[in-house]
Motif scaffolding. Structure first.
Motif, PDB file in Angstrom:
ATOM      1  N   LEU A   4       0.799  -1.117  -0.127  1.00 53.69           N
ATOM      2  CA  LEU A   4       0.152  -0.028   0.127  1.00 53.69           C
ATOM      3  C   LEU A   4       0.871   1.289   0.069  1.00 53.69           C
ATOM      4  O   LEU A   4       0.438   2.280  -0.757  1.00 53.69           O
ATOM      5  CB  LEU A   4      -0.951  -0.100   1.185  1.00 53.69           C
ATOM      6  CG  LEU A   4      -2.139  -1.112   1.197  1.00 53.69           C
ATOM      7  CD1 LEU A   4      -2.849  -1.101   2.544  1.00 53.69           C
ATOM      8  CD2 LEU A   4      -3.067  -0.787  -0.009  1.00 53.69           C
ATOM      9  N   LEU A   5       1.941   1.352   0.551  1.00 46.63           N
ATOM     10  CA  LEU A   5       2.942   2.038   0.572  1.00 46.63           C
ATOM     11  C   LEU A   5       3.385   2.634  -0.701  1.00 46.63           C
ATOM     12  O   LEU A   5       3.963   3.481  -1.112  1.00 46.63           O
ATOM     13  CB  LEU A   5       4.087   2.035   1.635  1.00 46.63           C
ATOM     14  CG  LEU A   5       3.648   2.231   2.985  1.00 46.63           C
ATOM     15  CD1 LEU A   5       4.831   2.023   3.863  1.00 46.63           C
ATOM     16  CD2 LEU A   5       3.203   3.730   3.360  1.00 46.63           C
ATOM     17  N   TRP A   7       1.925   2.984  -3.536  1.00 45.88           N
ATOM     18  CA  TRP A   7       1.178   3.648  -4.243  1.00 45.88           C
ATOM     19  C   TRP A   7       1.494   5.298  -3.580  1.00 45.88           C
ATOM     20  O   TRP A   7       1.072   6.172  -4.500  1.00 45.88           O
ATOM     21  CB  TRP A   7      -0.469   3.359  -4.111  1.00 45.88           C
ATOM     22  CG  TRP A   7      -1.030   2.214  -4.608  1.00 45.88           C
ATOM     23  CD1 TRP A   7      -1.054   1.138  -4.056  1.00 45.88           C
ATOM     24  CD2 TRP A   7      -1.311   1.799  -5.950  1.00 45.88           C
ATOM     25  NE1 TRP A   7      -1.332   0.181  -5.055  1.00 45.88           N
ATOM     26  CE2 TRP A   7      -1.590   0.637  -6.164  1.00 45.88           C
ATOM     27  CE3 TRP A   7      -1.316   2.841  -7.020  1.00 45.88           C
ATOM     28  CZ2 TRP A   7      -1.806   0.133  -7.400  1.00 45.88           C
ATOM     29  CZ3 TRP A   7      -1.621   2.448  -8.282  1.00 45.88           C
ATOM     30  CH2 TRP A   7      -2.040   1.050  -8.473  1.00 45.88           C
ATOM     31  N   LEU A   8       2.020   5.328  -2.406  1.00 43.43           N
ATOM     32  CA  LEU A   8       1.963   6.809  -1.988  1.00 43.43           C
ATOM     33  C   LEU A   8       3.605   7.464  -2.288  1.00 43.43           C
ATOM     34  O   LEU A   8       3.657   8.274  -2.188  1.00 43.43           O
ATOM     35  CB  LEU A   8       1.467   6.658  -0.392  1.00 43.43           C
ATOM     36  CG  LEU A   8       0.067   6.227  -0.373  1.00 43.43           C
ATOM     37  CD1 LEU A   8      -0.072   6.228   1.216  1.00 43.43           C
ATOM     38  CD2 LEU A   8      -0.637   7.310  -0.775  1.00 43.43           C
ATOM     39  N   LEU A   9       4.714   6.407  -2.314  1.00 48.50           N
ATOM     40  CA  LEU A   9       5.792   6.856  -2.277  1.00 48.50           C
ATOM     41  C   LEU A   9       6.285   7.264  -3.818  1.00 48.50           C
ATOM     42  O   LEU A   9       5.849   6.896  -4.748  1.00 48.50           O
ATOM     43  CB  LEU A   9       6.780   5.712  -1.705  1.00 48.50           C
ATOM     44  CG  LEU A   9       6.744   5.230  -0.446  1.00 48.50           C
ATOM     45  CD1 LEU A   9       7.574   3.982  -0.060  1.00 48.50           C
ATOM     46  CD2 LEU A   9       6.978   6.382   0.675  1.00 48.50           C
ATOM     47  N   GLY A  12       7.536   4.215  -5.695  1.00 51.82           N
ATOM     48  CA  GLY A  12       6.791   3.067  -5.207  1.00 51.82           C
ATOM     49  C   GLY A  12       7.182   1.794  -5.821  1.00 51.82           C
ATOM     50  O   GLY A  12       6.675   0.672  -5.185  1.00 51.82           O
ATOM     51  N   SER A  16       7.023  -1.673  -3.978  1.00 46.43           N
ATOM     52  CA  SER A  16       6.001  -2.711  -4.331  1.00 46.43           C
ATOM     53  C   SER A  16       6.911  -3.968  -4.952  1.00 46.43           C
ATOM     54  O   SER A  16       6.423  -5.133  -4.561  1.00 46.43           O
ATOM     55  CB  SER A  16       5.319  -2.015  -5.665  1.00 46.43           C
ATOM     56  OG  SER A  16       4.375  -1.070  -5.147  1.00 46.43           O
ATOM     57  N   GLN A  49       0.355  -2.548  -8.809  1.00 48.54           N
ATOM     58  CA  GLN A  49       1.003  -1.368  -8.711  1.00 48.54           C
ATOM     59  C   GLN A  49       2.327  -1.141  -9.712  1.00 48.54           C
ATOM     60  O   GLN A  49       2.484  -0.482 -10.472  1.00 48.54           O
ATOM     61  CB  GLN A  49       1.568  -1.112  -7.388  1.00 48.54           C
ATOM     62  CG  GLN A  49       1.869   0.439  -7.128  1.00 48.54           C
ATOM     63  CD  GLN A  49       3.362   0.811  -7.655  1.00 48.54           C
ATOM     64  OE1 GLN A  49       4.244   0.202  -7.788  1.00 48.54           O
ATOM     65  NE2 GLN A  49       3.177   2.375  -7.934  1.00 48.54           N
TER      66      GLN A  49
END
Length: 64
Positions: A4-5, A7-9, A12, A16, A49
């Motif tokens: 999930l991180l 998608w935000l970094l 990413g 992923s 992702q």
């Protein structure tokens, strides 16, 4: 959580890829841990992702 991180970094894809590797390792070792929905969900999110990042990369190379 690592998937999930991704998608935000800003980068990413690295998070992923690590999440995908950790999930695959957890599935393959399956000695002490049972295969649960959380591992499968994390692997699927990480794979999506990475697919999305690859899609955007190829669109950028094509000039779209």
């Amino acid at each position: 959580m690592l998937s999930l991180l991704g998608w935000l970094l800003p980068y990413g894809e690295v998070a992923s890829a690590l999440a995908l590797a950790a999930g695959a390792l957890s599935i393959l070792t399956d000695r002490q841990y049972r295969l649960d929905g959380l591992v499968i969900t994390g692997v699927c999110i990480a794979a999506l992702q990475l697919f999305f990042a690859l899609l955007l990369f190829t669109m950028d190379l094509a000039g779209h």
